[in-house]
Design an enzyme around this catalytic site. Structure first.
Site, PDB file in Angstrom:
ATOM      1  N   HIS A 184       0.804  -1.226   0.000  1.00 49.16           N
ATOM      2  CA  HIS A 184       0.000   0.000   0.000  1.00 49.16           C
ATOM      3  C   HIS A 184       0.834   1.272   0.000  1.00 49.16           C
ATOM      4  O   HIS A 184       0.265   2.361   0.113  1.00 49.16           O
ATOM      5  CB  HIS A 184      -0.919   0.026   1.221  1.00 49.16           C
ATOM      6  N   ARG A 220      -5.758  11.924   5.859  1.00 51.65           N
ATOM      7  CA  ARG A 220      -4.710  11.989   6.876  1.00 51.65           C
ATOM      8  C   ARG A 220      -3.738  13.128   6.560  1.00 51.65           C
ATOM      9  O   ARG A 220      -3.403  13.355   5.402  1.00 51.65           O
ATOM     10  CB  ARG A 220      -3.969  10.642   6.892  1.00 51.65           C
ATOM     11  N   LYS A 241       0.855  14.438   1.172  1.00 52.06           N
ATOM     12  CA  LYS A 241      -0.522  14.684   0.735  1.00 52.06           C
ATOM     13  C   LYS A 241      -0.765  16.172   0.480  1.00 52.06           C
ATOM     14  O   LYS A 241      -1.756  16.554  -0.125  1.00 52.06           O
ATOM     15  CB  LYS A 241      -1.510  14.128   1.760  1.00 52.06           C
ATOM     16  N   LYS A 281     -14.539   8.254  -4.008  1.00 47.71           N
ATOM     17  CA  LYS A 281     -15.805   8.600  -3.348  1.00 47.71           C
ATOM     18  C   LYS A 281     -16.303   9.958  -3.830  1.00 47.71           C
ATOM     19  O   LYS A 281     -17.496  10.136  -4.097  1.00 47.71           O
ATOM     20  CB  LYS A 281     -15.608   8.605  -1.836  1.00 47.71           C
TER      21      LYS A 281
END
Length: 837
Positions: free
Chosen positions: A381, A573, A578, A684
């Protein structure tokens, strides 16, 4: 009046007939759900709480409804297990250190098709359904995308009638409850099991006993191993039902709680040394007390190490027990058992399964190794080197020395093979070795998982490619046939049908309801993107969802947002790669523009952030502080009010995501290219009609392929450009040559956003300028702002925005976890559906 009565009677008759079919399917017989003294709801409310029904509070009523639902599914649950035992199919066992389930009541009611029953109960009892749902805490069993993916996979396997079972740990406390004080993240215990969990079923008679080479005791408030003092650790299983859509198969998630043997030192206790008498019990039970202990300390890392072994040992003991119940021949193990390791956390399954086959089954090494590899499969992952776990050899020596012996022997044979195939290549030997040499030797858990399994998959095309060519290139060249890709997916039952009922109704009215279990059917919406009436219905559904979210924010936090503004979201997170910091820099630039031109006409915008930072990750926590200070400054500037609003919504969890994601217009997926394995929030958002502004990273690349790059707003360096520029990249060039970049940074570091906290953001200056801007925020800022300009231009045209949003929804079929699981089942597990008989 007569016609109305007839219609009412027809509806009531249809409901009664529908309920009769469901009760027959679930084996409930004539028992009523509610509406009578002997009905399930009334009996639970009275006998479980032992309270007058008339004074029962919301929590009492929630538990009564949940237990009534569990009663309805119980016989189907038993029948599912009976069918699996009778047919003896190959079964999937999914091992994961976390499962981010969210709440269960609403999704179980939905998947059991009990919505009419719930509505009837709400009407009869005059209940506030949303208030009842709020009584259920999010299960504290996970943190981020890894755990949420595992939960989606369980839903898909049950819906697709695949015989499967999840294994995890029953954490008493979740990661933590997040609050914000003076802009800083504050952590409080997440005691999600403070009240009884109505879904779980304890199975103490199926407990597992583990023999450890050391004891574990509590000293100074921490767990310490006591070497050369063997001990026994007990694993107690707690089962939760996993309801497939339509209630056809009910699989289960088995969670293990740690306990000590029943006895304790009565002599010490009777002499008054109460703590010493129960020290071993305290040490054992503390193992599963907390999800993700702070791994910034060796004690926290040690606890994680023991947690991982405990999960693996309990799960494998249980799996082998189930296998041996119906299969006397050990050679049938890979034909009856498929074990999927969700990341490196369960990688100790390799030596543990070998230990079982060698020492319990008394098989020879070659046969045991063949069975182990053919039974285990591994999902990677991450591409971040620091996330590829490495555990000190010394810890194996102390806790499980036999497993270390097995690892050493696996490594000896592996390196002999490497030397034979690549003679005189000592560098390759060192990189492939399961043991990392150094002052402290470590076991490389990713290498162990790859070597000890028949399949290693990444979770997006670019991730799988980089895994093979960069992260574990030597192992991929040694075992090329083992590497494959399985792009992640999410369950549309929770993330569209349940989370966004307005849009779900709009879709079902247009194309029927087959999309619920076959998301590729959403492609039928593609031509409707050109239909003005459908675009209008789509916009109405979106606005309704935004209004509901705005009302919830107001009631929950007292915050007012304008549902007519652009809801521009980044929720995940908090981590440097990110790049929430990049998003904040964009906002500072937009704010600076308005300060320079107060009369500028702009589309009102609400920027929404949510996410948790690991307690020991200080720079991530400073980024949260920065976002909140920027929000405080902008939201209180009278010149900006009504034009830009910035919010950091605390305590991001599944329940918050179910509200925020469907309400969002814009999805920020802006990780440094080459660092995000896949992402699932991106899927999503897409499924719910948000348009993506993002980098070419993770599954966002595949989203652009499905929807067309023109229907996303992509920007920034590619993964190859990031890698190629690493040696010469200089963030100062952007500061010196890009006026808006310089103006934004000067504003930040002049303490404009921290007037009473001089220098608080200096570590951000260091990260961006002094230490080389490793995640290349400044390299992508200008491109990000250009993509943002294009996005706002399109938003100004409601018809064009709606058209692109509909095309995104229509193109999201690939990103169902059903498709992902179908690929696992066919390519890795070789399992078939097992319908109930």
């Amino acid at each position: 009046m007569g016609k109305t009565t007839v219609k009412t009677d027809i509806r009531a008759a249809a409901l009664t007939e529908s309920m009769a079919k469901l009760l027959k399917q679930y084996g409930c017989g004539p028992v009523k759900f509610s509406g009578a003294d002997e009905a399930l709801y009334e009996r639970h409310l009275l006998f479980d709480s032992v309270r007058d029904i008339n004074v029962a509070d919301a929590r009492d009523r929630f538990e009564a409804i949940a237990r009534s639902v569990r009663d309805v599914l119980s016989q189907r649950w038993i029948r599912t297990e009976q069918t699996y035992q009778h047919k003896n199919p190959k079964r999937v066992y999914y091992l994961s250190i976390e499962f981010l389930l969210g709440r269960s009541l609403a999704t179980n009611v939905q998947n059991l098709l009990l919505d009419p029953v719930a509505k009837q109960l709400i009407k009869e009892k005059n209940l506030d359904w949303l208030a009842l749902l709020e009584q259920e805490p999010d299960a504290g069993l996970g943190n981020g995308g890894l755990g949420r993916l595992a939960a989606c996979f369980l839903d898909s396997m049950a819906t697709m009638q695949i015989p499967a079972m999840g294994y995890g740990l029953r954490y008493e406390y979740g990661m933590f409850k997040q609050s914000i004080s003076n802009g800083w993240q504050q952590e409080r215990p997440d005691n999600w099991l403070r009240r009884p969990d109505p879904w779980e079923v304890a199975r103490p008679h199926e407990r597992v006993e583990l023999q450890l080479n050391c004891s574990i005791e509590v000293r100074g408030g921490a767990l310490h191993p006591v070497s050369d003092r063997p001990s026994t650790l007990i694993g107690i299983p707690f089962d939760r039902p996993v309801v497939g859509y339509g209630g056809k198969n009910l699989n289960m998630l088995r969670l293990w709680a740690a306990a000590a043997p029943d006895e304790f030192n009565f002599q010490e206790f009777s002499h008054g040394d109460f703590v010493a008498a129960v020290a071993e019990r305290l040490g054992a039970e503390s193992l599963t007390r907390v999800l993700y202990p702070d791994d910034s300390t060796s004690l926290g890392q040690g606890l994680r190490f023991v947690q991982e072994y405990f999960l693996v040992a309990c799960a494998l003991a249980d799996i082998v027990r189930r296998f041996r119940r119906d299969n006397p021949d050990w050679s049938a193990l890979p034909e009856k058992v498929a074990i999927q390791l969700n990341d490196t956390h369960p990688a100790m399954a390799v030596p543990e399964l070998m230990h079982i086959l060698l020492d319990q089954a008394k098989l020879g090494w070659d046969e045991a190794w063949d069975l182990t590899r053919r039974t285990l499969a591994y999902t990677n992952h991450t591409l971040l080197p620091e996330a590829l776990e490495k555990w000190p050899v010394e810890w194996f020596e102390i806790l499980i020395p036999r497993n270390l012996e097995i690892i050493f022997e696996i490594n000896r044979r592996l390196l002999d093979e490497v030397r034979a195939r690549f003679p005189a290549d000592d560098g390759r030997v060192a990189r492939i070795s399961l043991i990392e040499e150094g002052p402290t030797k470590h076991v490389r858990m990713a290498n162990l998982a790859i070597v000890g399994s028949h399949s290693t998959n990444g979770v997006a095309e670019i991730h799988s490619q980089l895994l093979r060519t960069t992260t574990v290139q030597d192992l991929a060249e040694l075992f090329p046939e083992r590497f494959n890709n399985k792009t992640n997916g999410v369950t549309p039952r929770r993330w569209l049908l349940l989370a966004n009922p307005a849009l779900a109704r709009t879709i079902t009215d247009a194309i029927g309801e087959s999309w619920i279990t076959e998301l590729s059917q959403l492609s039928k919406l593609r031509p409707l993107a050109e239909d003005s009436a459908f675009r209008d219905n789509f916009r109405q559904a979106t606005r309704q969802t935004k209004i509901q979210f705005a009302r919830w924010l107001k009631s929950k936090f007292g915050i007012t947002v304008d549902p007519d503004s652009v809801f521009d979201s980044q929720v995940k997170r908090i981590h440097e790669y990110k790049r929430q910091l990049l998003n904040a820099l964009r906002i500072v630039v937009l704010y600076h523009r308005l300060r320079e031109d107060a009369k500028a006409q702009i589309q009102p915008r609400t920027f929404l952030f949510a996410g948790k930072a690991a307690p020991g990750y200080h720079l991530a926590k400073l980024i949260i502080k920065f976002i909140n200070n920027v929000a405080d400054t902008i939201n209180n500037d009278p010149m900006i009010r009504g034009r830009i609003k910035v919010l950091f919504v605390p305590e991001y969890d599944v329940s918050l995501a179910e509200r925020l994601i469907p309400a969002s217009d814009v999805s920020n997926q802006i990780s440094t290219a080459g660092y995000e394995a896949s992402g699932t929030s991106n899927m999503k958002f897409m499924m719910n009609g948000a348009l993506t502004i993002g980098t070419r990273d993770g599954a966002t690349i595949e989203m652009a392929q499905e929807a067309g790059g023109e229907n996303l707003f992509l920007f920034g360096l590619t993964a190859q450009q990031v890698a190629d520029s690493r040696s010469w990249y200089d963030p100062h060039w952007h500061y010196d040559n890009e006026s808006e970049t310089r103006a934004a940074l000067d504003l930040i570091f002049s303490d404009h956003f921290s007037p009473n906290e001089h220098g608080v953001f200096e570590p951000l200056r260091d990260a961006l300028l002094k230490h080389g801007d490793y995640y290349m925020h400044l390299a992508d800022l200008k491109s990000y702002l250009e993509a943002d300009r294009r996005l706002i231009e399109v938003y100004a045209d409601p018809e064009e925005w709606s058209r692109k949003a509909i095309l995104n929804v229509a193109s999201s079929g690939k990103f169902s976890s059903d498709r992902t699981i179908a690929e696992y089942a066919k390519d890795i597990w070789n399992v078939e559906p097992c319908p109930l008989t």
